[in-house]
Design a protein around this motif. Structure first.
Motif, short mmCIF file in Angstrom:
data_model
loop_
_atom_site.label_atom_id
_atom_site.label_comp_id
_atom_site.label_asym_id
_atom_site.label_seq_id
_atom_site.Cartn_x
_atom_site.Cartn_y
_atom_site.Cartn_z
N UNK A 1 0.80 -1.23 0.00
CA UNK A 1 0.00 0.00 0.00
C UNK A 1 0.83 1.28 0.00
N UNK A 2 2.11 1.22 0.41
CA UNK A 2 2.87 2.45 0.60
C UNK A 2 3.35 3.14 -0.67
N UNK A 3 3.57 2.45 -1.81
CA UNK A 3 4.13 3.14 -2.98
C UNK A 3 3.36 4.36 -3.47
N UNK A 4 2.01 4.34 -3.57
CA UNK A 4 1.32 5.56 -3.99
C UNK A 4 1.55 6.74 -3.05
N UNK A 5 1.64 6.47 -1.75
CA UNK A 5 1.89 7.55 -0.80
C UNK A 5 3.29 8.14 -1.01
N UNK A 6 4.25 7.28 -1.33
CA UNK A 6 5.60 7.75 -1.60
C UNK A 6 5.63 8.64 -2.84
N UNK A 7 4.90 8.28 -3.87
CA UNK A 7 4.83 9.08 -5.08
C UNK A 7 4.26 10.46 -4.81
N UNK A 8 3.17 10.49 -4.04
CA UNK A 8 2.54 11.78 -3.72
C UNK A 8 3.47 12.64 -2.88
N UNK A 9 4.09 12.05 -1.85
CA UNK A 9 5.00 12.80 -0.98
C UNK A 9 6.20 13.33 -1.78
N UNK A 10 6.71 12.54 -2.69
CA UNK A 10 7.85 13.00 -3.52
C UNK A 10 7.44 14.18 -4.39
N UNK A 11 6.27 14.09 -5.02
CA UNK A 11 5.81 15.20 -5.87
C UNK A 11 5.63 16.48 -5.06
N UNK A 12 5.05 16.36 -3.87
CA UNK A 12 4.88 17.54 -3.01
C UNK A 12 6.23 18.11 -2.58
N UNK A 13 7.18 17.22 -2.26
CA UNK A 13 8.49 17.66 -1.81
C UNK A 13 9.24 18.37 -2.92
N UNK A 14 9.14 17.89 -4.14
CA UNK A 14 9.81 18.54 -5.27
C UNK A 14 9.30 19.96 -5.48
N UNK A 15 8.04 20.21 -5.16
CA UNK A 15 7.48 21.54 -5.35
C UNK A 15 7.91 22.53 -4.26
N UNK A 16 8.22 22.02 -3.07
CA UNK A 16 8.50 22.93 -1.96
C UNK A 16 9.96 22.98 -1.54
N UNK A 17 10.80 22.05 -2.05
CA UNK A 17 12.17 22.00 -1.53
C UNK A 17 12.99 23.22 -1.90
N UNK A 18 12.63 23.91 -2.99
CA UNK A 18 13.37 25.11 -3.40
C UNK A 18 12.62 26.40 -3.09
N UNK A 19 11.61 26.30 -2.24
CA UNK A 19 10.82 27.50 -1.90
C UNK A 19 11.61 28.41 -0.96
N UNK A 20 11.12 29.64 -0.82
CA UNK A 20 11.83 30.65 -0.04
C UNK A 20 11.90 30.29 1.44
#
Length: 310
Positions: A182-201
């Motif tokens: 069950x965990x792989x879809x959650x990992x995909x979502x968390x990765x996508x969210x992290x990619x959007x915020x890791x370079x934020x101010x």
């Protein structure tokens, strides 16, 4: 006027919750929760889903007081076997003269047990893998995402069957197998969210303050990914229920005489023509609970997803 103090207090509390300048973090959090509830409550289907989930929890907690008969011990096989729904047995009896309603009520405990344990195990794994992959990038991202892709390449039920076959039948092993798949879809979502915020101010500001990588990930990135993952977990509850029921149907989940809904459907398939209620009643229970979690997940997505249209 009678009741005016109560109305005044209610209006004052509402104004305090909706204040544009909250005096504390606690007030701000309560205000956001109140706005979320107002948005959620405007969706009647979401409220219906919440009601079904609350009913499931209530029935599971108070099964001992609600169930009219024992879920394990049956009646007289000569006179009470395969009885149709009646005033005495509201949903009929099965091939062992056991009350189907009582078995469904006690089976809600097994369903809730599976849902809670799978969520507790799978959600942190998915969050950890996704946030580490998205924030660290490089070879860490490549390795973790390739492992995730391997798990996603197989249908969940097929992969769960493989793990249960290796671990052995039983509800505990079924929970482990479902959690592993069950965990792989959650990992995909968390990765996508992290990619959007890791370079934020604000992440750059935290780095300038000297925050370490673990503190950034667990203190700032994970909380921001949590809402999207919660929505996906809620929507996945129906799939978890169906997977658990599928394993029970195949004899790899909860073992007899446990009143697991999938196993009850498997027993009733031998009597579909003349005694349809033996399989239909637990099947309806699976359908209603799965529908409830789907409706609840849709409502939570509208409230918690910042990209969703309000």
């Amino acid at each position: 006027m009678a009741g005016s103090p109560t109305v005044s207090q209610s209006a004052g509390l509402r104004a305090w919750l909706l204040s544009s300048e909250p005096g504390s973090r606690w007030q701000a959090r309560l205000g956001r929760a109140y706005l979320g509830w107002r948005s959620f409550s405007r969706n009647p289907l979401a409220v219906l889903g919440l009601g079904i989930v609350i009913l499931l929890i209530f029935v599971a907690l108070f099964a001992d007081f609600i169930a009219p008969y024992s879920p394990i011990v049956g009646g007289d096989l000569r006179t009470q076997r395969l009885l149709p729904p009646s005033e005495t047995y509201w949903l009929g009896t099965d091939d062992q003269a056991r009350d189907i309603l009582s078995r469904i009520i006690y089976g809600s405990r097994i369903t809730l047990f599976v849902i809670v344990l799978v969520s507790i195990i799978a959600t942190p794994i998915g969050l950890l893998v996704g946030t580490l992959s998205g924030y660290l990038g490089g070879w860490v991202d490549t390795v973790l995402m390739r492992i995730t892709d391997i798990f996603l390449a197989f249908p969940r039920l097929v992969l769960a069957l493989a793990f249960v076959a290796a671990l052995g039948p039983g509800i505990e092993n079924a929970v482990i197998a479902i959690a592993i798949t069950s965990w792989p879809p959650y990992a995909r979502i968390a990765r996508a969210e992290t990619l959007m915020i890791r370079n934020s101010d604000f992440i750059a500001a935290v780095k300038l303050q000297g925050a370490s990588t673990p503190r950034i990930i667990f203190g700032h990135v994970v909380p921001l990914c949590l809402s999207s993952v919660i929505v996906r977990v809620t929507l996945d509850m129906a799939g978890i229920i169906l997977t658990a029921a599928g394993l029970g149907f195949l004899g790899l989940g909860a073992q007899p005489p446990s009143p697991e809904w999938g196993a009850m459907v498997a027993t009733g398939r031998n009597y579909l023509i003349d005694q349809w209620w033996v399989a239909a009643m637990p099947g309806i229970a699976i359908f209603v609970v799965s529908l409830g979690f789907n409706l609840l997940g849709d409502g939570l997505r509208d409230v918690l997803d910042p990209k969703a249209a309000k």
